[in-house]
Write a protein that holds these residues in place. Structure first.
Motif, PDB file in Angstrom:
ATOM      1  N   THR A  93       0.829  -1.207   0.000  1.00  0.00           N
ATOM      2  CA  THR A  93       0.000   0.000   0.000  1.00  0.00           C
ATOM      3  C   THR A  93       0.864   1.259   0.000  1.00  0.00           C
ATOM      4  OG1 THR A  93      -0.123  -0.103   2.424  1.00  0.00           O
ATOM      5  CG2 THR A  93      -1.931  -1.106   1.184  1.00  0.00           C
ATOM      6  N   TRP A  95       2.174   3.285  -2.182  1.00  0.00           N
ATOM      7  CA  TRP A  95       2.103   3.550  -3.619  1.00  0.00           C
ATOM      8  C   TRP A  95       3.289   4.368  -4.114  1.00  0.00           C
ATOM      9  CZ3 TRP A  95      -1.182   0.052  -3.932  1.00  0.00           C
ATOM     10  CH2 TRP A  95      -2.324   0.003  -3.141  1.00  0.00           C
ATOM     11  N   ASP A  96       3.647   5.421  -3.366  1.00  0.00           N
ATOM     12  CA  ASP A  96       4.730   6.294  -3.814  1.00  0.00           C
ATOM     13  C   ASP A  96       6.033   5.520  -3.972  1.00  0.00           C
ATOM     14  OD1 ASP A  96       2.995   8.378  -3.839  1.00  0.00           O
ATOM     15  OD2 ASP A  96       3.798   9.390  -2.063  1.00  0.00           O
ATOM     16  N   LYS A  98       6.408   2.298  -4.541  1.00  0.00           N
ATOM     17  CA  LYS A  98       6.325   1.374  -5.663  1.00  0.00           C
ATOM     18  C   LYS A  98       6.428   2.105  -6.992  1.00  0.00           C
ATOM     19  CE  LYS A  98       6.047  -2.706  -3.864  1.00  0.00           C
ATOM     20  NZ  LYS A  98       7.055  -3.739  -4.170  1.00  0.00           N
ATOM     21  N   TYR A 153      -2.365  -5.464  -6.710  1.00  0.00           N
ATOM     22  CA  TYR A 153      -2.631  -4.357  -5.781  1.00  0.00           C
ATOM     23  C   TYR A 153      -4.122  -4.038  -5.707  1.00  0.00           C
ATOM     24  CZ  TYR A 153       2.380  -3.236  -6.097  1.00  0.00           C
ATOM     25  OH  TYR A 153       3.748  -3.284  -6.047  1.00  0.00           O
ATOM     26  N   ARG A 200       1.493   9.038 -10.058  1.00  0.00           N
ATOM     27  CA  ARG A 200       0.678   9.053  -8.847  1.00  0.00           C
ATOM     28  C   ARG A 200      -0.689   9.678  -9.125  1.00  0.00           C
ATOM     29  NH1 ARG A 200      -0.459  11.558  -3.805  1.00  0.00           N
ATOM     30  NH2 ARG A 200      -0.071  10.160  -2.048  1.00  0.00           N
ATOM     31  N   LEU A 203      -2.770   7.194 -11.132  1.00  0.00           N
ATOM     32  CA  LEU A 203      -3.195   6.059 -10.307  1.00  0.00           C
ATOM     33  C   LEU A 203      -4.359   6.448  -9.396  1.00  0.00           C
ATOM     34  CD1 LEU A 203      -0.843   3.546  -8.553  1.00  0.00           C
ATOM     35  CD2 LEU A 203      -2.719   4.573  -7.277  1.00  0.00           C
TER      36      LEU A 203
END
Length: 214
Positions: A93, A95-96, A98, A153, A200, A203
């Motif tokens: 979780t 995200w940044d 990943k 995810y 980002r 997403l």
């Protein structure tokens, strides 16, 4: 080493490469040749001469120039996709982190070998027909692979949404890569920060995630 009396000098044995090793060697040299002369300026003769083998040997392993070029692209993309999956394939979780890890794989490739990236990942103006179609399919495979990783995810997301998102992520990376090639004074970290911001936003907007999530 000097020959001593009564000792016969044995002729140096020539190491015979297996078919797989010969094929890999030819691909290495073909990629170098394509990088040096471009797709349009590369010929079977140049690859054969650089490899120290006959034209027939090159044809035997890889066929036409288009097939050799595609083999180089397939190998490069496979290596890239494997490295990408290693970075983004484990659900998280964060995200940044990943997004940054995935982008770093791409931009490090450009930093390490911009000529290879330009040849194997950018579109050549002189490529058309069947070869162009095959290159499009290879790009599509990378997009589908990325969408598959995103499925881990977001298991409830629609398949179309994941393909669209993967296309956006791939497209943003390629366009930033083209810009960076023309303006190499921009630092890698700066280019990566632009990618993270764009990726980002895509997403969170396309998947409807709260912007406060990490």
């Amino acid at each position: 080493m000097p020959q001593t009396e009564g000792t016969e000098v044995q002729p140096e044995k020539r190491v015979r490469l297996t078919a797989a090793k010969r094929e890999a060697q030819l691909l290495d040299i073909a990629e170098e040749t394509f990088s040096k002369f471009g797709y349009e300026g590369t010929t079977i003769d140049k690859i054969a001469k650089a490899s120290g083998v006959s034209r027939a040997m090159v044809y035997q392993h890889h066929g036409t120039k288009d097939e050799i070029f595609l083999a180089c692209v397939r190998r490069a993309r496979t290596l890239f996709e494997q490295a990408l999956i290693e970075k983004i394939g484990v659900p998280s979780t964060d995200w940044d982190a990943k997004i940054e890890a995935g982008g770093r794989v791409y931009f490090e490739l450009i930093a390490e070998n911009p000529q290879r990236w330009r040849l194997l990942f950018a579109t050549s103006a002189g490529v058309g027909g069947h070869l162009a179609d095959e290159l499009v399919q290879l790009r599509a495979h990378t997009v589908k692979m990325t969408a598959g990783a995103l499925r881990g995810y977001f298991p409830d997301a629609e398949g179309e949404t994941l393909i669209a998102l993967a296309s956006v992520l791939s497209g943003a990376a390629e366009q930033l890569g083209r810009w960076w090639i023309t303006d190499p004074q921009v630092s890698e970290s700066r280019v990566l920060s632009y990618y993270v911001a764009a990726a980002r936003g895509a997403l969170f907007e396309m998947l409807g995630l709260p912007h406060g999530m990490k």
